[in-house]
Design an enzyme around this catalytic site. Structure first.
Site, mmCIF file in Angstrom:
data_model
loop_
_atom_site.group_PDB
_atom_site.id
_atom_site.type_symbol
_atom_site.label_atom_id
_atom_site.label_comp_id
_atom_site.label_asym_id
_atom_site.label_seq_id
_atom_site.Cartn_x
_atom_site.Cartn_y
_atom_site.Cartn_z
ATOM 1 N N SER A 224 -49.976 -0.065 -58.184
ATOM 2 C CA SER A 224 -49.743 -0.007 -59.627
ATOM 3 C C SER A 224 -49.452 -1.405 -60.188
ATOM 4 O O SER A 224 -50.320 -2.275 -60.143
ATOM 5 C CB SER A 224 -48.610 0.981 -59.911
ATOM 6 O OG SER A 224 -48.562 1.330 -61.269
ATOM 7 N N ASP A 421 -57.044 8.856 -60.182
ATOM 8 C CA ASP A 421 -56.054 8.166 -61.016
ATOM 9 C C ASP A 421 -56.707 7.690 -62.306
ATOM 10 O O ASP A 421 -57.838 7.186 -62.289
ATOM 11 C CB ASP A 421 -55.486 6.975 -60.239
ATOM 12 C CG ASP A 421 -54.442 6.204 -61.031
ATOM 13 O OD1 ASP A 421 -53.707 6.837 -61.818
ATOM 14 O OD2 ASP A 421 -54.359 4.979 -60.858
ATOM 15 N N HIS A 478 -52.854 8.400 -58.121
ATOM 16 C CA HIS A 478 -52.270 7.070 -58.174
ATOM 17 C C HIS A 478 -51.610 6.675 -56.852
ATOM 18 O O HIS A 478 -51.740 5.546 -56.402
ATOM 19 C CB HIS A 478 -51.242 7.049 -59.309
ATOM 20 C CG HIS A 478 -50.763 5.705 -59.706
ATOM 21 N ND1 HIS A 478 -51.578 4.764 -60.295
ATOM 22 C CD2 HIS A 478 -49.534 5.130 -59.624
ATOM 23 C CE1 HIS A 478 -50.882 3.676 -60.572
ATOM 24 N NE2 HIS A 478 -49.633 3.873 -60.163
#
Length: 504
Positions: A224, A421, A478
């Protein structure tokens, strides 16, 4: 290199000044060992006379890693006024040296957990894990993704994770910046650049306490906002290594061999455009119609791209934070209002986030906190840390050039992404990978993706040129290691072995 501004430089200078002020001065006398009770927790305490650092730990909490014969140590390293760094160490043999030394570079109060490798811990490499945010705890990775334990089948207690990254490497989970996780105290970090010196100082203190890990292969793995953290932290480590070699920096060289970043946020211009492309063209859920696609693309070209360019060229906090506000309002939030979906896994609805978060309830238990020696309540993603980064426009700033520098240096780099994601989707990540500047760039761009298999099962597709790899992982949101744990462990091991990934 990535954009460097006067305001960011000033912020970094302020951070370094604060760290220097917090560093204890020289002292005389003998090291001390004793036991101490604080708030109902009994600690073993070691005071290092030279640095006035104080290590307070509890033995064998029995939390998370329950493999037979593995010892655990967890608690705090206090290095200055209101500076308390939580650590969690798990070892298969006694790891506290008979005469421990604590580095004068212990300058952070970030939260740390250490898990020794289940296989050959005395020779296994060392790797760190950082969750993103900015300002999210790495307990997310530890308990939901690649740590020694997870919560299976709705259980309220953890069980051993057979695909934990510490199957292969000694793992260090770091909560940063200050105020995240179980860490507590003064927080001076307001950007990725100002976070890097604290992370390096933390690693220096770790090596001083556990010198058996010096010179071993070392890897940085993150996700991320790790698209910012990974390149910058790796680059800073390399800069400090050069300074140590030249005699300008005091510290232990770090043998950085690998960097892995899944579903990373690297570069706003390409990745915001990918929000629009992915929303119209992903294989799971159509979020935008062709008409919507054209409208959003026009908005991106007329409003968002110029604002991002302004940040890249001008570089001030106001320009970059303003660009962030523009693109979030016009693209990110607007698209999320077009359909009901979880931005971290488009297959899920927004009110049914995944993976489940039982671990937070577990860490909120007073019995668990007492067992691991925690003195503060757990904070997964506190808003204060995020806001400081937002105020400097750090989110908008590009770390593509820094990533290119790290690849050019010869470190093995993996950029990978789960294809379900949305928030850091694979289309944007692949665009970034194709834009990395190194001596294999043309070959990488011309190369077709090929199937990636784990035990002959296809779980993704990838391309590798020299020391750089891009991988798209199927059926993963994710947090890729949660969805595809066997794939994630194989990818992690191959990358730490300093080679491009390959099918099995």
């Amino acid at each position: 290199m990535h954009i460097s501004t006067a305001s960011m430089a000033a912020g970094l200078s302020a951070t370094l000044a604060t760290l220097a002020a917090a560093l204890p001065g020289p002292a005389s006398g003998l090291d001390k060992r004793y036991t101490e009770e604080r708030n109902g927790i009994n600690y073993n305490v070691f005071e290092h006379a030279d640095t006035r650092s104080k290590l307070s730990f509890v033995n064998n909490s029995g939390i998370c890693e329950t493999t037979s014969g593995v010892n655990q140590y967890s608690g705090y390293i206090s290095v200055g006024p209101d500076m308390n760094m939580f650590f969690w160490q798990v070892a298969s043999f006694l790891m506290i040296p008979a005469a421990p030394t604590l580095s004068p570079l212990l300058l952070t109060d970030n939260s740390v957990r250490f898990f020794e490798a289940r296989d050959n811990p005395t020779t296994a490499p060392l790797a760190t894990w950082f969750n993103g945010g900015p300002g999210c705890s790495s307990m997310i990775g530890l308990f939901q993704e690649n740590g020694p334990c997870q919560f299976y089948n709705g259980s309220s207690t953890p069980s051993l994770n057979p695909y934990s990254f510490n199957n292969y490497a000694n793992m260090l989970y770091i909560d940063q910046p200050i105020g995240v996780g179980f860490s507590y105290g003064n927080d001076t970090v307001n950007s990725t650049v100002s976070a890097a010196p604290q992370v390096w100082a933390l690693l220096q203190s770790f090596y001083a306490q556990f010198p058996q890990y010096e010179s071993r292969d070392f890897g940085i793995f993150t996700e991320s906002y790790g698209g910012h953290y990974g390149p910058e932290f790796a680059s800073y480590v390399q800069q400090q290594n050069a300074g140590i070699k030249a005699g300008n920096v005091t510290g232990e060289p770090i043998n950085l061999v690998a960097v892995g970043i899944n579903n990373g946020w690297f570069e706003s211009k390409m990745q915001y455009r990918a929000y629009i492309d992915y929303s119209a063209n992903n294989s799971y859920k159509q979020i935008l119609t062709p008409e919507d696609y054209s409208e959003y693309m026009n908005t991106y070209i007329s409003d968002c791209e110029p604002a991002i360019n302004g940040c890249y060229s001008g570089g001030t906090d106001d320009l970059c934070s303003g660009a962030q506000d523009t693109r979030v309002q016009d693209i990110e939030n607007a698209i999320m209002g077009e359909a009901d979906f979880d931005p971290y896994d488009v297959r899920q609805l927004s009110n049914d986030p995944y993976p489940p978060g039982q671990y937070k309830n577990y860490l909120a238990k007073q019995s668990v906190q007492k067992a691991i020696g925690a003195q503060s309540s757990y904070q997964e993603c506190p808003s204060a840390a995020y806001q400081k980064f937002s105020n400097t426009g750090d989110n908008t700033r590009s770390f593509l050039d820094t990533l290119s520098d790290v690849v050019q240096s010869g470190v093995t780099v993996l950029v990978w992404a789960g294809d379900a994601d949305w928030i850091c989707n694979y289309m944007g990540v692949q665009a970034v990978a194709n834009a990395v500047d190194f001596d294999g760039s043309d070959e990488l761009n011309a190369k077709d993706l090929q199937p990636y298999t784990v035990n002959r099962k296809e779980t993704g597709k990838y391309k590798t040129v020299k020391n750089f790899t891009y991988l798209q992982v199927y059926a993963a949101g994710h947090e890729v290691p949660y969805y595809q744990p066997e794939t994630a462990l194989q990818v992690f091991m191959q990358t730490m072995q300093k080679k491009g990934i390959s099918s099995t």
